[in-house]
Design a protein around this motif. Structure first.
Motif, PDB file in Angstrom:
ATOM      1  N   VAL A 164      49.207  36.449  37.422  1.00 55.80           N
ATOM      2  CA  VAL A 164      47.836  36.691  37.889  1.00 55.80           C
ATOM      3  C   VAL A 164      48.195  36.549  39.325  1.00 55.80           C
ATOM      4  O   VAL A 164      48.584  35.612  39.976  1.00 55.80           O
ATOM      5  CB  VAL A 164      47.148  35.664  37.419  1.00 55.80           C
ATOM      6  CG1 VAL A 164      45.635  35.658  38.253  1.00 55.80           C
ATOM      7  CG2 VAL A 164      46.701  36.014  35.876  1.00 55.80           C
ATOM      8  N   GLN A 165      48.025  37.515  40.171  1.00 50.25           N
ATOM      9  CA  GLN A 165      48.314  37.448  41.633  1.00 50.25           C
ATOM     10  C   GLN A 165      47.150  36.775  42.401  1.00 50.25           C
ATOM     11  O   GLN A 165      45.902  36.785  41.950  1.00 50.25           O
ATOM     12  CB  GLN A 165      48.254  39.133  42.342  1.00 50.25           C
ATOM     13  CG  GLN A 165      49.692  39.740  41.771  1.00 50.25           C
ATOM     14  CD  GLN A 165      50.915  39.337  42.077  1.00 50.25           C
ATOM     15  OE1 GLN A 165      50.810  38.575  43.091  1.00 50.25           O
ATOM     16  NE2 GLN A 165      51.959  39.718  41.329  1.00 50.25           N
ATOM     17  N   PRO A 166      47.460  36.114  43.528  1.00 45.29           N
ATOM     18  CA  PRO A 166      46.429  35.179  44.053  1.00 45.29           C
ATOM     19  C   PRO A 166      45.502  35.869  45.023  1.00 45.29           C
ATOM     20  O   PRO A 166      44.275  35.580  44.989  1.00 45.29           O
ATOM     21  CB  PRO A 166      47.235  34.316  44.928  1.00 45.29           C
ATOM     22  CG  PRO A 166      48.250  34.906  45.125  1.00 45.29           C
ATOM     23  CD  PRO A 166      48.693  35.960  44.175  1.00 45.29           C
ATOM     24  N   SER A 175      38.291  44.138  34.041  1.00 46.79           N
ATOM     25  CA  SER A 175      37.806  43.082  33.361  1.00 46.79           C
ATOM     26  C   SER A 175      38.335  41.686  33.850  1.00 46.79           C
ATOM     27  O   SER A 175      39.463  41.756  34.023  1.00 46.79           O
ATOM     28  CB  SER A 175      37.835  43.198  31.943  1.00 46.79           C
ATOM     29  OG  SER A 175      37.210  42.157  31.252  1.00 46.79           O
ATOM     30  N   PRO A 178      38.291  38.368  32.039  1.00 48.18           N
ATOM     31  CA  PRO A 178      37.704  37.688  31.014  1.00 48.18           C
ATOM     32  C   PRO A 178      38.127  36.126  31.285  1.00 48.18           C
ATOM     33  O   PRO A 178      37.214  35.270  30.525  1.00 48.18           O
ATOM     34  CB  PRO A 178      38.282  38.287  29.630  1.00 48.18           C
ATOM     35  CG  PRO A 178      39.605  38.816  30.438  1.00 48.18           C
ATOM     36  CD  PRO A 178      39.277  39.475  31.610  1.00 48.18           C
ATOM     37  N   LEU A 179      38.895  35.958  32.060  1.00 51.09           N
ATOM     38  CA  LEU A 179      39.413  34.336  32.138  1.00 51.09           C
ATOM     39  C   LEU A 179      38.659  33.564  33.471  1.00 51.09           C
ATOM     40  O   LEU A 179      38.965  32.747  33.652  1.00 51.09           O
ATOM     41  CB  LEU A 179      40.874  34.309  32.318  1.00 51.09           C
ATOM     42  CG  LEU A 179      41.796  34.754  30.917  1.00 51.09           C
ATOM     43  CD1 LEU A 179      43.271  34.597  31.461  1.00 51.09           C
ATOM     44  CD2 LEU A 179      41.624  33.681  29.873  1.00 51.09           C
ATOM     45  N   LEU A 180      37.925  34.666  34.122  1.00 49.61           N
ATOM     46  CA  LEU A 180      37.260  34.262  35.191  1.00 49.61           C
ATOM     47  C   LEU A 180      38.281  33.835  36.509  1.00 49.61           C
ATOM     48  O   LEU A 180      38.319  32.625  36.886  1.00 49.61           O
ATOM     49  CB  LEU A 180      36.292  33.225  35.016  1.00 49.61           C
ATOM     50  CG  LEU A 180      35.243  33.477  34.123  1.00 49.61           C
ATOM     51  CD1 LEU A 180      34.170  32.126  33.937  1.00 49.61           C
ATOM     52  CD2 LEU A 180      34.622  34.794  34.406  1.00 49.61           C
ATOM     53  N   ALA A 181      39.317  34.718  36.584  1.00 44.27           N
ATOM     54  CA  ALA A 181      40.424  34.466  37.419  1.00 44.27           C
ATOM     55  C   ALA A 181      39.837  34.677  39.064  1.00 44.27           C
ATOM     56  O   ALA A 181      40.522  34.655  40.003  1.00 44.27           O
ATOM     57  CB  ALA A 181      41.598  35.015  37.233  1.00 44.27           C
ATOM     58  N   GLY A 182      38.691  35.548  39.125  1.00 42.28           N
ATOM     59  CA  GLY A 182      38.486  35.795  40.323  1.00 42.28           C
ATOM     60  C   GLY A 182      38.550  37.223  40.758  1.00 42.28           C
ATOM     61  O   GLY A 182      38.224  37.758  41.694  1.00 42.28           O
ATOM     62  N   ARG A 183      39.338  37.958  39.872  1.00 43.84           N
ATOM     63  CA  ARG A 183      39.594  39.453  40.068  1.00 43.84           C
ATOM     64  C   ARG A 183      39.880  40.151  38.593  1.00 43.84           C
ATOM     65  O   ARG A 183      40.273  39.499  37.745  1.00 43.84           O
ATOM     66  CB  ARG A 183      40.823  39.501  41.092  1.00 43.84           C
ATOM     67  CG  ARG A 183      42.137  38.872  40.605  1.00 43.84           C
ATOM     68  CD  ARG A 183      43.108  38.827  41.643  1.00 43.84           C
ATOM     69  NE  ARG A 183      42.458  37.830  42.820  1.00 43.84           N
ATOM     70  CZ  ARG A 183      42.398  36.614  42.910  1.00 43.84           C
ATOM     71  NH1 ARG A 183      43.121  35.946  41.830  1.00 43.84           N
ATOM     72  NH2 ARG A 183      41.764  36.060  43.832  1.00 43.84           N
ATOM     73  N   LEU A 215      42.738  43.125  33.740  1.00 41.93           N
ATOM     74  CA  LEU A 215      43.111  44.026  33.254  1.00 41.93           C
ATOM     75  C   LEU A 215      42.233  45.289  33.326  1.00 41.93           C
ATOM     76  O   LEU A 215      40.887  44.976  33.972  1.00 41.93           O
ATOM     77  CB  LEU A 215      43.108  43.886  31.645  1.00 41.93           C
ATOM     78  CG  LEU A 215      41.755  43.684  30.856  1.00 41.93           C
ATOM     79  CD1 LEU A 215      41.370  44.615  29.447  1.00 41.93           C
ATOM     80  CD2 LEU A 215      41.451  42.132  30.574  1.00 41.93           C
ATOM     81  N   TRP A 262      47.694  42.399  32.827  1.00 41.80           N
ATOM     82  CA  TRP A 262      48.422  41.128  33.166  1.00 41.80           C
ATOM     83  C   TRP A 262      48.263  40.256  31.840  1.00 41.80           C
ATOM     84  O   TRP A 262      48.910  39.210  31.676  1.00 41.80           O
ATOM     85  CB  TRP A 262      47.719  40.263  34.067  1.00 41.80           C
ATOM     86  CG  TRP A 262      48.059  40.826  35.696  1.00 41.80           C
ATOM     87  CD1 TRP A 262      49.094  41.702  35.904  1.00 41.80           C
ATOM     88  CD2 TRP A 262      47.251  40.476  36.705  1.00 41.80           C
ATOM     89  NE1 TRP A 262      49.141  41.824  37.297  1.00 41.80           N
ATOM     90  CE2 TRP A 262      47.943  41.087  37.907  1.00 41.80           C
ATOM     91  CE3 TRP A 262      46.126  39.890  36.974  1.00 41.80           C
ATOM     92  CZ2 TRP A 262      47.486  40.999  39.156  1.00 41.80           C
ATOM     93  CZ3 TRP A 262      45.677  39.587  38.371  1.00 41.80           C
ATOM     94  CH2 TRP A 262      46.421  40.420  39.392  1.00 41.80           C
ATOM     95  N   LEU A 263      47.510  40.684  30.843  1.00 39.39           N
ATOM     96  CA  LEU A 263      47.281  39.744  29.513  1.00 39.39           C
ATOM     97  C   LEU A 263      47.724  40.073  28.565  1.00 39.39           C
ATOM     98  O   LEU A 263      47.457  39.466  27.333  1.00 39.39           O
ATOM     99  CB  LEU A 263      45.556  39.363  29.670  1.00 39.39           C
ATOM    100  CG  LEU A 263      44.871  38.972  30.496  1.00 39.39           C
ATOM    101  CD1 LEU A 263      43.444  38.709  30.542  1.00 39.39           C
ATOM    102  CD2 LEU A 263      45.504  37.639  31.294  1.00 39.39           C
TER     103      LEU A 263
END
Lengths: 369, 369, 369, 369
Positions: free
Chosen positions: D160-162, D196, D198-203, D206, D225-226
């Motif tokens: 997961v890229q920052p 999407s 779905p993990l609320l990573a901020g971006r 997938l 990425w998932l």
């Protein structure tokens, strides 16, 4: 309709229903009746294909002058008695693999058919699949070059058979295919068989068969009832190309690889690096021929009819069945000798294969009524 | 830094660079030098890992008191001479597989190391992969139950080696793995080897090895330099589960199948259908354990250092290398006897493996300076 | 026999024979008759399963008081008229997917069944396969955790249908499965559909469907009639595990991966490397549950009988069929709008789905006699 | 040696070491130095390839008149500033994908290179792999016929890229490949992107990208990425044949299927069965061309040198990089608009792509010394 041949199917167990269905659907055949000692089993098969007569008495078929032929799908130990009776009654015969449970009995069946001018066909079903027909064609055309090796794997979690070992159960497929596609057929000089019975089932449950073919080729067959995965794969290596047949991959059953090794001359020199001069590697394209989706048994039915009509041997005749039996018998001897190689006499045309006569076995389990 | 061991790598051909890179990266080791008769080759390896000394004279390593050990990656026929010299110089030794090109020479090396109290380790690299370590662990825990069979396939379009056949080239991998993971190790009573040289290369280019293990298990190894496809797969069947290791499938290298056949009692009865009562089939889940991605040679380096520090035999010691050589020698005899089984004497602990002495071979190609 | 339900099958084309065969074999059902405008086609199906009556007149079934139910396998555009007639005649109805060719017609069918107290079941066959039943169970148990995404691919070289596009032909499978296995069912807020007709066949031959589920999940369906390879695969990602269903791999249809990404907290911070603190990767085992080999339609027949007997909605009822139609209709609108997202009103229980009435279509091709 | 070009590599993180290694090994180049703010990191890379100078000050490279070019492998947001400085210093530039983190900045870079007569090359590495070169060749020759569709899947459990979402991280590969192999290049009229998080990573972690190409082709890219499984596959359907590129299958990376559907005329008729007359199915052979095993970056280095020597645009020039950026920017707009299609202006030769100027960004993380 009047020029159709008429057939009865004997045995309605595992394979019989397939024979019945295909002879029923064949334009060359009329399916006259299905015979099984278990009448309900026979009736279920008849129901599934719509309105065919059923009997528990084999003689009903053999004495019916309207019936031209019988297809036999009973246990191997009953083949000799039933086939002999059918031939004596003047019927053409197709019989499930293996031809018999003993080479001498098989030879007697072949002689009996020859003496009466009847067709005796081995139901080597795989030889009528689009894949095997294509393999034979590619080898005949020289597409693979000279054959270098054959490796066949036929493993899965299979039925432990009550009366035969894994070699007699599974290897007839591989052997009949080799007989069909290899230039010289299944002409074997020596057989080594390594069997194992790790569960103490009373017979080999997995094993390896190594054949020395007279053409100078080593062939290997791996059979296994204990494998958790299912593999049905044959590799045929040639000087020009190598073919891989993966029968469980419907999207790419046959792959022909233009890859291999070329040697300029036999080894033996003492140069600094003999490889540099002698070995070259080909890494060419892979090609997968399209194959029609067609049921092999339909081709079996057609070939059986054609052989009868044209008064000729079918493509998988009794002699082919005998060559398979010769290897299986040698395998049994080799297993008993802890894997020591066992020789086989040549069965090329002209050589009398098996002179001694044999007397029919009483068959306790499939009683002739 | 001061408690690191110091090592020199001898041989900068195919495998030497991997050894050099891993000893360079290991926290237990200092890589002192790389030795090869071809100085440029040694220099290229040294450059690739940054600033390691290079020499063409093995004696530079052997006479250097700061060097504790040597790692040998030269042709098998040179192992005996080089290892003997290194041991005589008081160095611990790790040597590429096979241990030697001859069992008697290997036994002499093992004795020499024992007499001097030095570690002699066989670089059976696969035994340090995450997959093989996991297999060993699963078998030890009884997860597979009693072992029923082993089947290993190692084929691809490979280099036709100039001096050794396909058994000596490829089978050491399979044999050393079996030695490592099987409960009784590679304790073989009999070997049948079927080799073929269809291109007339002067040595077997494909073959099958069938081992009878004293534990009552049949193991089979298929090696082939002529296969257009690449397969590296080992199946280990057990009474409880069966494991399939597909080394070329990084997404699922190990699969453990809870599938199999259970027999209630040995066969032999004469009942109507002995199968019904005796055989049952398990068709349970499949499980694929996660494996870390880790380079095996890093584990080799660590184990070598630990064995030296703890004054113990490494997990893949000289004796393991000898067991592999015993099978390979028997295979060579069996190939010469057209596949006849060849017996091997037990090498279980306590039995003196090989009493006769051997004299060092002159090694013309890797001259000791 | 007397407590069996009696059913007639209408339509003997592609799917009807499967329905006929399974209702024939079901212990809960008596197959009374097969109806098709093409009498020969009906007769062939009847012959194949042994002695079932045949008719070309649907009224023969609908007016027969001994018949409890009908199974309808005719083109989608005829469903409304035939189902309406069957319900009016007091028959329970099971109808092939899609429920209708139009959501309003489907809603009218659902209302009609409800008013008469009859069962209207959607033949969402996949929902009765062992694989889908297992998927539903795993999700219900929380084995996957919260669902993160769904991705479904259903492509092969398929029949270009004369009257419906690839979405209406193939996507009902994927949509009915999602409806069956996802916690909230197929509760979709918005549909984007991207269709392509590169051969100018008059309708989309390949396309992508993107659904926004009200549960906050994005689901994607890829359908394609032009793919040379055949893929039927669905991936359901969860916070705890991810499931891959590969329906064309009989040896490992379901794989559950304990792999994924865990985030400690939502993004948004401005630290030097926010990843280091927040993201961790799980690389755990893979597990493939054993599945029975069982024909799904047998389960369909059982469920239909149980729903009738217990006077309850079947597991795949008319409402499930309507939810699929809502998505398909929105997909058609989205394709017409070049892929713009189209909203769907909630169809959660309690909300009146579709108030406006609809008049029956004349069905020119399946004429009611 | 004197006619070699000299290059410095800027950035020694993930990709820089590969660039360094390949320019070091290239016969056209001399690797002058490696620059990274983290000196140790730069030193490790230098050690790994043997004795290259290291610096933390980019100006050391830019002010060195002996250096002809720089290769930039720093985060995308730093590209504009670094490339601009390098061009201002008269250096030819190759820059990792994506060209910039913003199309306007990328356009400014292209203009700056053009004004100074310098080569600006996009490191679209995949375009130099044997597989992609072969795909381009096959399409150019017309082997696939007219292109019907493109489908690309690039998924695995990824970082997961920052700072960038999954589209900007992974899709540049697919887009640059399409630009390289499709007859009209990446000439896109409209982009729909469905992301999407779905993990609320901020971006978006997938997503699906649907492109309408001006050639009338729909292309789809699935990035994720998932995903627990790793897939890198592109399908390019044509009227004559369909190509499947499976980059993770080294034994058969490219497969060309002579399978498809032929339509005689556009649909629209009202006949009884319009299909019968109009549609035919081809089920021909599959062919897998041999591909050399060659590292793509070696080809990148060669092409960069050739473009400089011949004063021409490289095959993957700045304009190619801009076309990729146009799609990515449109994807970002589309995601913000919940998947609504976003138009792109044509960038065919002759049309002025992006007139407005842009001012250089301060780059806080890669400071220019």
């Amino acid at each position: 309709m009047s020029d159709r041949l008429s057939i009865g199917v004997i045995g309605a167990g595992y394979w019989g229903p397939n024979l019945a269905r295909n002879f029923r659907a064949s334009p060359q055949w009329t399916l006259a009746a299905i015979c099984d000692l278990d009448e309900q089993r026979a009736q279920r098969v008849a129901d599934g294909i719509g309105g065919v007569a059923v009997t528990t008495r084999m003689d009903d078929l053999l004495t019916d002058p309207a019936i031209d032929a019988v297809a036999i799908a009973t246990p191997a130990r009953t083949h000799h008695a039933i086939v002999s009776a059918a031939l004596a009654a003047g019927k053409h015969v197709i019989v499930e693999k293996p031809l018999a449970d003993d080479r001498a009995k098989g030879a007697a069946m072949v002689r009996a058919a020859a003496e009466r001018g009847l067709v005796l066909m081995a139901d080597h079903t795989y030889c009528y699949t689009p894949a095997v027909l294509k393999i034979r064609e590619l080898i005949e055309e020289g597409f693979l070059g000279r054959i270098l090796f054959v490796d066949s794997v036929r493993i899965n979690l299979g039925l432990v058979q009550p009366d035969i070992d894994v070699f007699w159960d599974l290897a007839p497929h591989d052997l009949s295919i080799m007989d069909f596609v290899l230039p010289g057929g299944l002409d074997v000089s020596s057989v080594s068989a390594h069997g194992s019975d790790p569960l103490l089932a009373g017979r080999s449950c997995l094993g390896h068969l190594v054949l020395e073919l007279r053409a100078g080729v080593m062939a290997h067959v791996h059979v296994n009832w204990l494998s958790p995965t299912k593999i049905r794969q044959m590799v045929i290596g040639g000087t020009r190309r190598t073919l891989v047949w993966d029968d469980l991959n419907p999207q790419q059953r046959l792959s022909v690889y233009d890859r291999g090794i070329d040697l300029d001359a036999p080894a033996g020199g003492n140069g600094a690096d003999p490889r540099a001069a002698r070995v070259s590697y080909r890494l060419g394209d892979t090609w997968s021929p399209a194959l029609p989706e067609r049921e092999a048994l339909a081709g079996v039915a057609t070939e059986f009819a054609a052989a009868i009509a044209e008064r000729r041997a079918p493509r998988t005749d009794g002699a082919a069945g005998l060559r398979v039996l010769s290897v299986l018998e040698a395998a049994t001897r080799s297993v008993a000798a802890h894997g020591a190689p066992c020789a086989i006499r040549s069965e090329a045309p002209g050589s009398e294969p098996e002179p001694q006569p044999t007397e029919p076995d009483p068959t306790e389990e499939f009683q002739l009524s």
